[in-house]
Scaffold this active site. Structure first.
Site, PDB file in Angstrom:
ATOM      1  CB  CYS A 179      -6.366   1.793  -0.333  1.00 24.89           C
ATOM      2  SG  CYS A 179      -6.647   3.333  -1.238  1.00 24.89           S
ATOM      3  CG  HIS A 213      -0.729   0.445   0.610  1.00 27.08           C
ATOM      4  ND1 HIS A 213      -1.808  -0.358   0.295  1.00 27.08           N
ATOM      5  CD2 HIS A 213      -1.142   1.723   0.407  1.00 27.08           C
ATOM      6  CE1 HIS A 213      -2.828   0.401  -0.085  1.00 27.08           C
ATOM      7  NE2 HIS A 213      -2.432   1.670  -0.034  1.00 27.08           N
ATOM      8  CG  HIS A 259      -3.757   1.849  -5.467  1.00 28.71           C
ATOM      9  ND1 HIS A 259      -3.966   0.723  -4.690  1.00 28.71           N
ATOM     10  CD2 HIS A 259      -4.085   2.919  -4.674  1.00 28.71           C
ATOM     11  CE1 HIS A 259      -4.410   1.097  -3.500  1.00 28.71           C
ATOM     12  NE2 HIS A 259      -4.499   2.424  -3.471  1.00 28.71           N
TER      13      HIS A 259
END
Length: 1974
Positions: free
Chosen positions: A161, A293, A331
């Site tokens: 990520c 995040h 995401h």
């Protein structure tokens, strides 16, 4: 690298969920939109435990492959991540204000955050050699570096990520170290595979509902999402845009953690942030916002919050604003960091932080969030000053953090308002350019935005195919053009005197460079008393009466314009000047200053002032130099030759005026030119010349050579080598001054593609230049005195230069803006539009509902492109052998073997249906192969296509059958029994097998197709298919289309086949008795080809007209309706337009009746389409707006009368008046008139003829005279006429001559005392009529509405009984035939009838292999007398059903008394008759019916039936009924008509020794397998086909007797029937096919009591008498042989083929061989029919064979040449075979053949429409047409047909005619020709006309040209879609392809080229090489 160097984000672009660009993403974030959607774009929603909702970027299948040089072969399998990254990278570079070429070769690094390929790997992908390269992650970065030629590091990064921020940090580090100058940072994440989501669900990190609830109390994990984005990092000192300054970036990793690898560790995140802030010397208090995040996982959010609090808690004065973009979009994993960066840039650009959504209710457990340290932005909030941060961490523990600083240098944007502002842009498509121009016009005052565009377009944006510009201001102008990268030379043309106007140039004085030049010129001439600025400012125009200031001003403005263009980078490659204009050439030459240019112009006027001159005059004359020279009076001189018919003369004033007046009176253009009584460029300036020379010596003190780009317009060729002529000197300028201007020297020098710019105060020469230059030239005038906005006009001209290919640098014109631009300046990346017309491979996941492998067949895929050559019946079908090879490929792939090393055996292959292919379609085939048994199935669209069995044998040699000798067919064999390749495929084409490419390889074979030689095409499927092609010849009926349906066994040994690598040919033999085809290495055992239904129309419908004489103005015209009248009028106009290429300009004045107007347009368009070289320009406007050159003016009664004024001076225009024209007028004459319209024209003076030539057919001396006149090219009036010649061919002669030269004018014809012409008029459709005999047929198989009665030959059998039919009965087989379930060659129906014989006997019966007709021949063995107690309609129900059942149940099944029987469909006719027979034998009967009504019907009809024994035929319950009632034994016999599972279940109802009688056809035709276990019970299976009994007397006689006995005993009784009338055919068939009927369906032809034939309307047809003889002249030609085939197919049995020599071609022998086998009488006659004796001998020989029924002339001789090269001999060679032969036969048949049925000659549309070089052929055909008209007037048969180009056979199929251009006309297929011939023969016309208007179908030849081959090698299907000037390297050809292309070039061009040479080849160069080769 300087210590203080900063780095900025200067460009950004991306695709985000539901957002095509950053602008849309910004709008979505600012309104708080949830971008997560529930749809199935990636994979089925709700799959297993995978969430339904996710974020998805749009249109992942789109990619502009050709722009990036990615060939289709690569683009098709390229990872979509990589494709989209290329586009976003380009967009980011442009967004930064850079032209991508500025970065080429630079130290720019590429850093891409991307993970491994996520698609499913299919067979199609792995077959592409590029697959594993172009789907690997490294390729994403490397491809960007390659495409943009970037020399820095190229790195793909995957840290999960945090990957994109890791890439960002790497880039930033490289920049700081000075290793690179720029960096492109990208990220891409698209979720194609649901397995990943399933894994995340199992890890409890994915929200199962798909809700992104960051920081929410109820959060359950993240939502998967997508992004593809790119940003550009640059040095701050170099940037043009600055979104943000990078303060710092850093990464670290968690290392070991007790909690595990995937657990986020807040302490390492804290450490990372603290270290970065310390290094950057920033404190927590400096931050205005932090983008977290924030994925929405319960652990992740908590740990990240802890880490951030460790840094910020207690160190800030106010809460830190935080948020997460994942709340909006989900995401995006590896791309999430760059998505967060994008959100920060949006916040900095707009000053607003977008809200984090879906937070409520907030999680109270997130430490201290509610305590004031952190504040989540839940509503849009203003961004305060300070730095901004982005946090990111990966699932494996890789952490990243980035800090940015907003741009603060420029916030207030400058706004500049201009009266005119030019902006020029380019794009991939016209839409792309329009999008940019729309945005520009909406932001016209944003000078920074416009300056970025100017900066980008200082140089060409490579790959952009469209250009456009707009002029912003009060009157906006926009123009877009297609752009070619081809270098176009630029010409500067300077016009001279006459271009002056008041205040010229003043509007441009605010342009600095223009003003500076004018000021310099003004200072130069000021000492000589010339006030240049005063001249320009003078508003009265008085100053222009003095030529000195006028000439000075013109030259000064011209050089100022040159300086302006030069400042923009527009420079001349060539230049020319008109008179004074050559001063501009001298300036371009580069050796004089503006001051000298002004003085040179001043000198011209000064010299005149110093000279005493007579009063002179100049004039413009519209004649050529040759014409004018002959009539020009003495003392007048040619001053300027401006063009071919544009001359300016000089002379004394009065004589010139008188000369002009004289020419005007003669209708010649002549106009006086005001030059202040000065005779420029003539001897009258001789005195001034010396003064000029003297002055210029002081100006041009150091003469310089004239450069080669200066094209002189004054020095004649013979003096150009003189020293002075090569210099820009005083003598040269003086010579220019006095001598003629020869502008005709310039035009030949101008290249075809040149951009020609006229430079002067007014573009004076535009009309002349436009007329003289090529259409490909671009002509631009910089200035125009007639416009009101002079600056705008100039800018428009500069814009046109840009569109045409020039490259103006507008930054030199608009330079106020200093970079970087202000914050908030409009983004450029969202404005870029791509060519997304093509869609490419996307690895979409599908739930695997199959067990095998998917093969995607696409003609654009190289692997399957060969299939495009498998064209059957007008459709491309997957070849049967293609399926075989596909299974073979998959089998060897599973065994990891090479196909060429793997022998294989196929068994029991069944091809169940055909699968068509189209160019833009893909077909997914699912192939299942059972591992153990080898059984395979191929599915398409959910149904089985092919089944069979495949295995790899242990010993392939044992698989072949007993050895067959493989004969080596010598290529030089001279046997008459062999055909070459051309003839073989010609025969197949005529049978509708249009093979091409790799399927054309049978190079030689015998007539039976038992021995052949086949060309090896490196393709197994094609070789096996060509072996099967040999079977087609076995069937001599061309009307049957055969396709493979099964192969019992196929053995392939590739090693044996390929043992000789150089093998070129393969020998093939076929054993007809054993049905085996064998070659070395291949054996096909028992292949079966079955007939298939043929498509009705495989090309456009043919135009069928009659060609007939129409009067111009006669009462006879009253018969024409409006449509016909319009056709005639249009054709008359077209006939009077001369030359091969015609443009018809039509102006319509808004016709009042809209229906009339629409009809007019349709008719005119259709008539022009027929002319293969006519271009139609049609405009509709008001009368006052009509001007210029028009051919037709269309008006009606509502049009103002002044339309006559418009045409008053144009004697070439036609006036089409709609309505009844009754006016009388002196100057108009009526050309054509009908009640609906009138065609008018201005009256012309009578023509005085210089020559008169009489045209004769046989005395041809006139040809020499005509040829000499044409050669001399004289402008003379020649009258060509013909009189006293009945068959004159003059009409065709003139029509062809008109295409050769415009001098051949209109023609008129006097016929029957009426003047008129010939036109083609639509032929009426054939109407049904009463005929003596007809049959029931169907026009379009499958369409029951097309059922009809069709004429058949009348019967006249002397020794056989003829029956007049009263009733015919339908059977289910007729329904199957009509609906296409069973193929039929002639669409004939019904075999069962009842009627009366000639002597009145009532009969019923069956017919053989045909159809019932109104009149038929009775077959004694299948005819029965009708009992007196029956009516004829009852009798028609008996023959088929009782004959079928007696044959099946008794003859074959041997049914005995008291046995049991199951009868299916008992209420049908077969069922009822079976019940009667069974009852007569006291059988135990079981019956099935479909409804309770039918059950009751049977019980009422047969009371003795047991109701409990009647079951249901709609389900399988009958099985339990039978078994229970028989105690499990079953029945002794089953009469079955059911199919499918009912068929199999019925078999299981048989008892021991049972007999299964199969009446149905479906399962038998499908070759359905049955359980052979029944035969263990001694059961038997009987297929019943009554048709087979016709040829078996021993079997048919018992059937006849059984039926007769049954009638006598009363067992045979009529079946209940529903009766339909003869005109209710569709209803009858639908009733039977519905299954609702009981008993039979009968059609009544005529009632029983009627003796006379009833009036059934039938479609008439042409048939030929088998007893008569038919003569074909040219019978051995292609058309003659096919005509013979057709005549035989229509009943003829005797044909004479007349030819000039015996048969000499294989195809001729083949045709004769077929006819001999069919027992047709064919005689080849060699009599010379050109002579009367030869014709008479032919006739006598024919009469020995029988009476002559018809004469057909197909003779054709072509001797093409223009009239200037024709001769009497060439005309004779063409005329004699047609005209002489026909005239002889005309005379002889009138004498000897008084009952001749047909006299047909084949003409050509050439006689009507003309073709260059075929005047002799046109004359011959026209003469034949007149002969046929004469015969018809004499009540004799006569028909001529004008054929258009014909396909398949004849001269137009040969190579030399293959590429003839017939615009809008398609080659007519031979089948269509015979349909036309029949229609014309039926109708009462003398001359027919036929052609096919093209559907723009491209006819492919067997062989591709070399350019296409190379295009195909790199995967390009259409080279028209690419820039022909791009090199192969730029197109994307890499080293893997070069070797293949090198071989192709050697094979095609015999040239050895090295790889570098090939890389730099363009397709244009390849095309040129191809033309040289040809």
């Amino acid at each position: 690298m300087g210590k203080n160097e900063e780095f900025v984000i200067s460009g950004i672009s991306g695709r985000f969920p539901e957002c095509y660009n950053v602008e849309q993403f910004k709008d979505a974030l600012l309104i708080g939109k949830d971008l997560i959607t529930d749809d199935e774009r990636r994979y089925p929603a709700g799959l297993n435990i995978v969430p339904k909702r996710s974020g998805k970027i749009p249109e992942v299948e789109k990619f502009d492959a050709s722009f990036f040089g990615v060939i289709p072969k690569q683009a098709e399998v390229m990872d979509p991540h990589h494709r989209i990254l290329l586009e976003t990278t380009f967009e980011a570079i442009v967004d930064a204000g850079l032209n991508p070429k500025e970065l080429r070769g630079s130290k720019t690094g590429v850093f891409v955050g991307i993970s491994m390929y996520k698609g499913n790997v299919t067979a199609n992908e792995t077959h592409n050699e590029y697959f594993f390269i172009i789907t690997s992650p490294y390729h994403a970065a490397n491809r960007i570096s390659y495409c943009f030629d970037l020399k820095g590091p190229s790195i793909a990064v995957d840290t999960a990520c945090s990957g994109s921020l890791y890439a960002f940090t790497l880039a930033y580090d490289k920049l700081r170290l000075g290793e690179i100058d720029n960096a492109i940072v990208c990220a891409a994440n698209i979720n194609f595979n649901p397995v990943e989501s399933s894994n995340f669900i199992q890890l409890n990190v994915l929200n199962p509902e798909g809700n992104s609830q960051v920081f929410n109390r109820d959060r359950k994990g993240f939502v998967r999402s997508e992004v593809v984005s790119s940003v550009l990092l640059q040095k701050k000192s170099n940037c043009r845009r600055m979104y943000a300054t990078v303060v710092g970036a850093k990464t670290n990793t968690d290392g070991y953690k007790v909690e595990g690898l995937t657990y986020p560790y807040f302490r390492m995140q804290t450490q990372l942030i603290k270290e970065l802030y310390a290094e950057c010397n920033i404190s927590p208090n400096d931050f205005s916002y932090l983008e977290m995040h924030g994925t929405g996982t319960s652990v992740g959010d908590l740990q990240e919050t802890k880490g951030i609090l460790e840094v910020f808690s207690g160190r800030r004065n106010e809460p830190l604003l935080v948020g997460s973009v994942k709340s909006n979009m989900g995401h995006s994993e590896i791309g999430s960091g760059i998505a967060s960066l994008t959100k920060l840039i949006i916040a900095m650009e707009t000053g607003t932080i977008p809200a984090t959504i879906n937070v409520d209710p907030m999680d109270p457990h997130l430490a201290k969030i509610t305590e004031g340290t952190l504040e989540i932005v839940t509503a849009n909030k203003k961004l305060k000053e300070g730095v901004l941060g982005v946090n990111s961490f990966g699932i494996g523990g890789a952490n990243a953090h980035v800090v940015l600083k907003p741009a603060t240098e420029k916030i207030a944007k400058p706004r500049i308002q201009r009266a005119n502002r030019l902006v020029q842009v380019s794009g991939r498509t016209e839409e792309a350019v329009n999008t940019l121009l729309d945005e520009i016009e909406q932001n016209a005052d944003d000078e920074e935005f416009l300056s970025l565009l100017d900066e980008i377009h200082k140089s060409n944006v490579e790959g952009y195919d469209y250009r456009g510009y707009t002029i912003l201001g009060n009157s906006r102008i926009r123009e877009i053009s297609k752009y070619s990268s081809e270098k176009r030379p630029i010409w500067f043309i300077f016009s001279g005197a006459g271009s002056q106007w008041i205040n010229m140039g003043l509007d441009l004085m605010h342009i600095e460079v223009f003003k500076n030049t004018i000021d310099r010129c003004a200072k130069a001439v000021e000492p000589y008393g010339v006030d240049l600025m005063g001249t320009l400012k003078d508003a009265s125009g008085e100053v222009f009466k003095n030529c000195t200031p006028t000439l000075t001003a013109i030259a000064s403005v011209s050089v100022a314009l040159v300086d302006l263009l030069t400042s923009l980078g527009i420079k001349a490659d060539y230049t020319a000047g008109h008179s004074l204009g050559e001063i501009g050439c001298a300036y371009i030459n580069g050796d004089i200053t503006p001051e000298q240019a002004a003085l040179m112009a001043f000198a011209r006027g000064y010299a005149l002032e110093k000279t005493i001159r007579p009063s002179c005059q100049m004039a413009a004359i519209g004649l050529s130099i040759e014409e004018l020279t002959k009539i020009l009076p003495k003392d007048m001189y040619i001053a300027c030759i401006n063009g071919k018919t544009s001359i300016t003369i000089s002379g004394l004033e009065q004589p010139v005026k008188e000369f002009v007046q004289k020419l005007s009176g003669q209708g010649i253009f002549a106009r006086l030119v005001d030059t202040s009584n000065i005779a420029f460029h003539s001897p009258y300036l001789m005195g001034a010349e010396s003064h000029l020379n003297e002055f210029l010596h002081n100006v041009l003190v150091n003469p310089q050579p004239r450069s080669s780009k200066w094209i002189s317009t004054c020095v004649p060729p013979e003096r150009r080598n003189e020293e002075w002529a090569q210099l820009n000197c005083a003598q040269y300028q003086a010579f220019n001054y006095r001598n003629p201007v020869r502008f005709d020297y310039v035009y030949p020098q101008i290249q075809k593609n040149a951009i020609v710019i006229e430079i002067s105060p007014h573009a004076l020469l535009q009309p002349i230049l436009k007329r003289e230059m090529e259409p490909e030239n671009t002509l631009i005038g910089l200035m125009n005195k007639n416009t009101t906005n002079h600056e705008g006009h100039l800018l428009q001209a500069i814009g046109k230069i840009f569109n045409a290919g020039g490259q103006p640098n507008l930054r030199n014109l608009y330079n106020e803006v200093k970079f970087p631009v202000s914050r908030g300046t409009k983004m450029l990346s969202p404005l870029i539009k791509w060519d997304h017309s093509a869609s490419w491979f996307v690895p979409l996941w599908k739930n695997q509902d199959y067990f095998g492998k998917i093969a995607t067949v696409n003609l654009n895929n190289e692997q399957y492109s060969y299939m495009s050559g498998h064209n059957i019946d007008g459709r491309i079908l997957i070849p049967a052998t293609g399926y075989v090879e596909l299974v073979w490929n998959i089998l060897t792939e599973k065994h990891l073997k090479r196909k060429t090393d793997t022998p294989v055996v196929f068994e029991n292959i069944k091809f169940l249906r055909a699968v068509p292919l189209t160019d833009n379609q893909q077909v997914d085939l699912i192939v299942n192969i059972m591992k153990k048994s080898g059984n395979f199935e191929i599915f398409e669209g959910g149904s089985v296509v092919v089944t069979g069995k495949v295995r790899i044998p242990d010993n392939i040699s044992t698989e072949f059958s007993s050895s067959m000798e493989i004969i080596d067919m010598a290529e030089n064999s001279t046997s008459d029994l062999f055909m070459n390749q051309d003839d073989f495929y010609k025969e197949l084409i005529l049978r509708r097998y249009h093979y091409s490419g790799s399927f054309v390889g049978v190079s030689r074979c015998n007539f039976d197709g038992t021995v052949a030689k086949i060309t090896w095409k490196n393709n197994f499927a094609c070789i096996i298919d060509m072996m099967l092609q040999l079977l087609i010849l076995e069937n001599m009926d061309r009307g049957i289309l055969l396709i493979p349906t099964s192969i019992k066994k196929l053995v392939i040994d590739p090693r044996s086949l390929l043992q000789n690598n150089e093998q070129k040919y393969i020998n093939v033999v076929r054993d007809q008795q054993c049905n085996i085809i064998r070659s070395e290495g291949i054996e096909i055992f028992c292949p079966i080809l079955s007939s298939a239904s043929r498509r009705k129309n495989i090309q456009s419908r043919a135009v069928i007209d009659s060609y007939e004489f129409v009067c111009y103005n006669s009462p006879k015209n009253n018969k024409y309706n409006q449509k016909t009248s319009l056709i005639i009028a249009t054709d008359i106009v077209l006939q009077n337009k001369n030359g091969l290429f015609q443009t018809i300009n039509i102006a319509e004045v808004e016709i009042a009746d809209k229906n009339d107007a629409e009809l007019i347009r349709l008719i005119i368009q259709e008539r022009c389409e027929r002319k293969y070289s006519t271009i139609l320009k049609y405009s509709i406007s008001k009368l006052e707006n009509i001007s210029g050159d028009i051919d037709i003016l269309i008006v009606d009664g509502t049009t103002p009368k002044r339309w006559k004024d418009i045409v008053a001076n144009n004697n070439e225009v036609f006036i089409l008046f709609i309505g009844n024209f009754s006016e009388t007028t002196d100057n108009l004459e009526v050309i054509f008139k009908s009640p609906h319209l009138c065609l008018l024209k201005i009256k012309n003076e009578p023509i005085q003829f210089d020559y008169k030539i009489q045209i004769k057919n046989h005395e041809l001396s006139w040809i020499d005279h005509l040829r000499e006149i044409a050669i001399r090219n004289e402008y003379k009036n020649v009258l060509m006429y013909s009189e006293n010649e009945e068959h004159s061919g003059i009409l065709g002669l003139i029509t062809c001559l008109q295409t050769e030269d415009n001098k051949f004018k209109l023609f008129n014809i006097l016929f029957d005392d009426n003047w008129g012409t010939y036109v083609t008029l639509p032929l009426d459709d054939i109407r049904p009529k009463n005929v003596q005999n007809s049959k029931l047929s169907i026009r379009n198989t499958g369409d029951l509405s097309s059922l009809l009665w069709m004429e058949v030959p009348t019967l006249n059998y002397e020794n056989e009984e003829v029956v007049d039919t009263h009733y015919v009965a339908l059977n289910f087989k007729d329904v199957l035939l009509a609906t296409g379930k069973i193929p039929s060659s002639d669409n004939s129906l019904c075999i069962e009838y009842s009627g009366k014989t000639q002597n009145g006997k009532r009969v019923m019966g069956l017919i053989q292999n045909g159809y019932c007709t109104k009149q038929l021949k009775a077959l004694p063995y299948f005819t029965w007398e009708v009992p007196d107690s029956w009516t004829l309609d009852q009798a028609a129900t008996v023959p088929v059903v009782y004959a079928t059942n007696y044959y099946g149940m008794i003859v074959r099944g041997q049914l005995e008394e008291n046995e049991s029987i199951l009868i299916h469909s008992g209420s049908g006719a077969i069922g009822i008759s079976a019940v009667r027979i069974a009852l007569s034998l006291k059988a135990i009967i079981f019956i099935t019916v479909s409804t309770q009504q039918k059950k009751q019907f049977l019980l009422d009809m047969f009371p003795q039936l047991d109701a409990e024994n009647i079951g249901n035929s709609r389900d399988l319950s009958f099985y339990t009924l039978v078994k229970r009632k028989t105690n499990g034994k079953g029945v002794d016999m089953i009469v079955n008509s059911l199919a499918g599972e009912f068929f199999h279940t019925s078999i299981n109802c048989l008892a021991e020794c049972g007999r299964f009688i199969e009446i149905g056809k479906i399962d038998l035709m499908a070759n359905t397998h049955i359980d052979t276990g029944i035969f263990l019970k001694n059961c038997s299976f009987h297929g019943i086909f009554l048709d087979e009994l016709h040829d078996k007397p021993k079997k048919r006689m018992p059937v006849h007797k059984l039926v007769s006995d049954g009638i006598a005993s009363g067992v045979v009784q009529p079946i209940p029937a529903t009766i339909f009338q003869a005109d209710e055919l569709e209803s009858a068939f639908r009733h039977l096919s519905s299954g609702k009927h009981i008993g039979k369906v009968v059609i009544e032809i005529k009632k029983e009591h009627l003796e006379a034939s009833s009036s059934i309307l039938s479609v008439p047809k042409i048939y030929f008498d088998p007893e008569k003889v038919y003569i074909i002249i040219g019978g051995l030609g292609g058309m003659g042989l096919e005509l013979a085939h057709w005549i035989f197919s229509r009943g003829a049995r005797k044909v004479i083929l007349n030819a000039r020599r015996p048969p000499w071609r294989d195809y001729q022998f083949y045709s004769l061989n077929i006819w001999t086998k069919l027992k047709y009488l064919v005689v080849v006659d060699l009599n010379n029919t050109i002579t009367l004796t030869g014709s008479e001998n032919l006739l006598k020989e024919a009469q020995k064979l029988g009476p002559i029924g018809g004469y057909f002339n197909c003779a054709l001789v072509l001797k093409n040449a223009p009239i200037t090269s024709q001769s009497q001999e060439l005309f004779k060679e063409v005329l004699q075979p047609k005209l002489n032969a026909c005239e002889n036969m005309d005379a002889l048949t009138r004498k000897y053949c008084l009952k001749l049925d047909h006299f047909v000659v084949f003409s050509s549309i050439i006689a009507n429409m003309g073709v260059v070089g075929q005047s002799n052929y046109g004359m011959a055909n026209s003469a034949l047409e007149r002969l046929c008209e004469k015969r018809r007037r004499d009540n004799l048969p006569g028909l001529a047909i004008q054929w258009g180009p014909i396909a398949d056979v004849g001269v137009l199929t040969s190579d030399q005619y293959q590429n003839r251009t017939y615009k809008h006309i398609e080659h007519q297929k031979i089948e269509s020709c015979w349909q036309v011939l029949e229609r014309c023969m039926i109708q009462d016309i003398a001359v027919g006309f036929s052609m096919v208007i093209s559907r723009n179908v491209e006819h492919k030849k067997y062989e591709q040209n070399s350019v296409d081959l190379i295009a195909q090698a790199i995967g390009l299907n259409d080279i028209a879609t690419i820039d022909m000037n791009k090199t192969l390297h730029n197109i994307g050809v890499d080293s893997l392809m070069l070797a293949e292309i090198k071989q192709l070039i050697y094979q095609e061009y015999q040239q050895e080229m090295d790889l570098d040479e090939i890389r730099n080849l363009t397709f244009r160069r390849l095309d040129e090489m191809s033309k040289v080769k040809k």
